[in-house]
Design a protein around this motif. Structure first.
Motif, mmCIF file in Angstrom:
data_model
loop_
_atom_site.group_PDB
_atom_site.id
_atom_site.type_symbol
_atom_site.label_atom_id
_atom_site.label_comp_id
_atom_site.label_asym_id
_atom_site.label_seq_id
_atom_site.Cartn_x
_atom_site.Cartn_y
_atom_site.Cartn_z
ATOM 1 N N ARG A 25 -37.314 -5.949 88.632
ATOM 2 C CA ARG A 25 -37.121 -7.400 88.500
ATOM 3 C C ARG A 25 -37.058 -8.101 89.856
ATOM 4 N NH1 ARG A 25 -35.389 -11.286 84.807
ATOM 5 N NH2 ARG A 25 -33.935 -12.823 85.645
ATOM 6 N N ASN A 26 -36.383 -7.501 90.827
ATOM 7 C CA ASN A 26 -36.266 -8.125 92.152
ATOM 8 C C ASN A 26 -37.620 -8.224 92.845
ATOM 9 O OD1 ASN A 26 -33.508 -8.574 91.949
ATOM 10 N ND2 ASN A 26 -32.988 -6.609 92.881
ATOM 11 N N THR A 27 -38.434 -7.192 92.732
ATOM 12 C CA THR A 27 -39.773 -7.215 93.330
ATOM 13 C C THR A 27 -40.624 -8.285 92.665
ATOM 14 O OG1 THR A 27 -39.635 -4.871 93.881
ATOM 15 C CG2 THR A 27 -41.837 -5.844 93.802
ATOM 16 N N THR A 28 -40.561 -8.347 91.348
ATOM 17 C CA THR A 28 -41.321 -9.362 90.611
ATOM 18 C C THR A 28 -40.859 -10.761 90.995
ATOM 19 O OG1 THR A 28 -41.678 -7.844 88.771
ATOM 20 C CG2 THR A 28 -41.956 -10.192 88.307
ATOM 21 N N THR A 30 -39.447 -11.773 93.791
ATOM 22 C CA THR A 30 -39.898 -12.077 95.151
ATOM 23 C C THR A 30 -41.392 -12.391 95.170
ATOM 24 O OG1 THR A 30 -38.167 -10.695 96.107
ATOM 25 C CG2 THR A 30 -40.050 -11.196 97.520
ATOM 26 N N ALA A 31 -42.173 -11.620 94.430
ATOM 27 C CA ALA A 31 -43.618 -11.849 94.368
ATOM 28 C C ALA A 31 -43.929 -13.230 93.790
ATOM 29 C CB ALA A 31 -44.287 -10.757 93.535
ATOM 30 N N VAL A 32 -43.280 -13.577 92.700
ATOM 31 C CA VAL A 32 -43.500 -14.881 92.061
ATOM 32 C C VAL A 32 -43.124 -16.008 93.018
ATOM 33 C CG1 VAL A 32 -42.638 -16.431 90.252
ATOM 34 C CG2 VAL A 32 -43.312 -14.084 89.684
ATOM 35 N N ARG A 33 -41.958 -15.911 93.625
ATOM 36 C CA ARG A 33 -41.495 -16.965 94.540
ATOM 37 C C ARG A 33 -42.398 -17.081 95.761
ATOM 38 N NH1 ARG A 33 -35.701 -14.691 93.415
ATOM 39 N NH2 ARG A 33 -35.189 -15.932 91.580
ATOM 40 N N TYR A 34 -42.854 -15.959 96.272
ATOM 41 C CA TYR A 34 -43.760 -15.977 97.426
ATOM 42 C C TYR A 34 -45.075 -16.678 97.071
ATOM 43 C CZ TYR A 34 -46.825 -14.312 101.140
ATOM 44 O OH TYR A 34 -47.737 -14.240 102.180
ATOM 45 N N LEU A 35 -45.636 -16.349 95.916
ATOM 46 C CA LEU A 35 -46.900 -16.979 95.517
ATOM 47 C C LEU A 35 -46.719 -18.465 95.219
ATOM 48 C CD1 LEU A 35 -48.348 -14.048 93.417
ATOM 49 C CD2 LEU A 35 -49.195 -14.879 95.632
ATOM 50 N N LEU A 36 -45.581 -18.858 94.670
ATOM 51 C CA LEU A 36 -45.291 -20.287 94.496
ATOM 52 C C LEU A 36 -45.177 -20.979 95.856
ATOM 53 C CD1 LEU A 36 -42.680 -20.166 91.586
ATOM 54 C CD2 LEU A 36 -44.992 -21.142 91.474
ATOM 55 N N PRO A 53 -40.513 -19.550 84.834
ATOM 56 C CA PRO A 53 -39.136 -19.169 84.525
ATOM 57 C C PRO A 53 -39.016 -17.661 84.326
ATOM 58 C CG PRO A 53 -40.131 -20.379 82.692
ATOM 59 C CD PRO A 53 -41.145 -20.314 83.789
ATOM 60 N N PRO A 54 -37.919 -17.076 84.694
ATOM 61 C CA PRO A 54 -36.733 -17.672 85.285
ATOM 62 C C PRO A 54 -36.734 -17.618 86.813
ATOM 63 C CG PRO A 54 -36.230 -15.418 84.731
ATOM 64 C CD PRO A 54 -37.681 -15.661 84.341
ATOM 65 N N PHE A 55 -37.889 -17.326 87.405
ATOM 66 C CA PHE A 55 -37.927 -17.008 88.829
ATOM 67 C C PHE A 55 -38.081 -18.184 89.786
ATOM 68 C CE2 PHE A 55 -39.546 -13.072 86.747
ATOM 69 C CZ PHE A 55 -38.411 -12.320 86.973
#
Length: 118
Positions: A25-28, A30-36, A53-55
């Motif tokens: 979950r933490n890797t996912t 971080t990946a989502v937030r980085y791409l955003l 959501p929820p990232f």
């Protein structure tokens, strides 16, 4: 207080890990937030809100600024779909057609902005 910027080194590694399947979950997250973050850097503005959501969520694309209530232009999707869109393994049109991407508003499109380079 603004969220700390994710470095290319950390973000790129998270995206590669998340795309390899079986990521935690933490890797996912971080990946989502980085791409955003990359999307907001590529298309700065406040016209469209992209939600995963929820990232995370970002406002992007130049144009009329939104300041109160629900934004008139919203794009929402789940983490797996966002990763696929941002990496280029899913096209914008295919995401919309499948129903995995929900876009409302006249300017709610990411066509031409994806895939992102990481």
């Amino acid at each position: 207080m603004a969220r700390a910027k994710i470095t290319d080194e950390v973000g790129g590694a998270a995206v590669r890990g998340a795309l390899a399947e079986g990521a935690d979950r933490n890797t996912t997250a971080t990946a989502v937030r980085y791409l955003l973050q990359l999307l907001a850097e590529r298309a700065p503005g406040n016209t469209v809100e992209v939600r995963v959501p929820p990232f995370g969520a970002v406002q992007c694309i130049p144009g009329p600024r939104h300041t109160r209530g629900t934004p008139p232009n919203v794009i929402e999707t789940d983490a797996a779909t966002w990763l696929a869109l941002a990496s280029g393994s899913l096209s914008w049109d295919a995401g919309l057609a499948s129903g995995s991407v929900h876009a409302s508003g006249q300017r709610a499109t990411l066509e031409g902005l994806l895939p992102l380079r990481f």
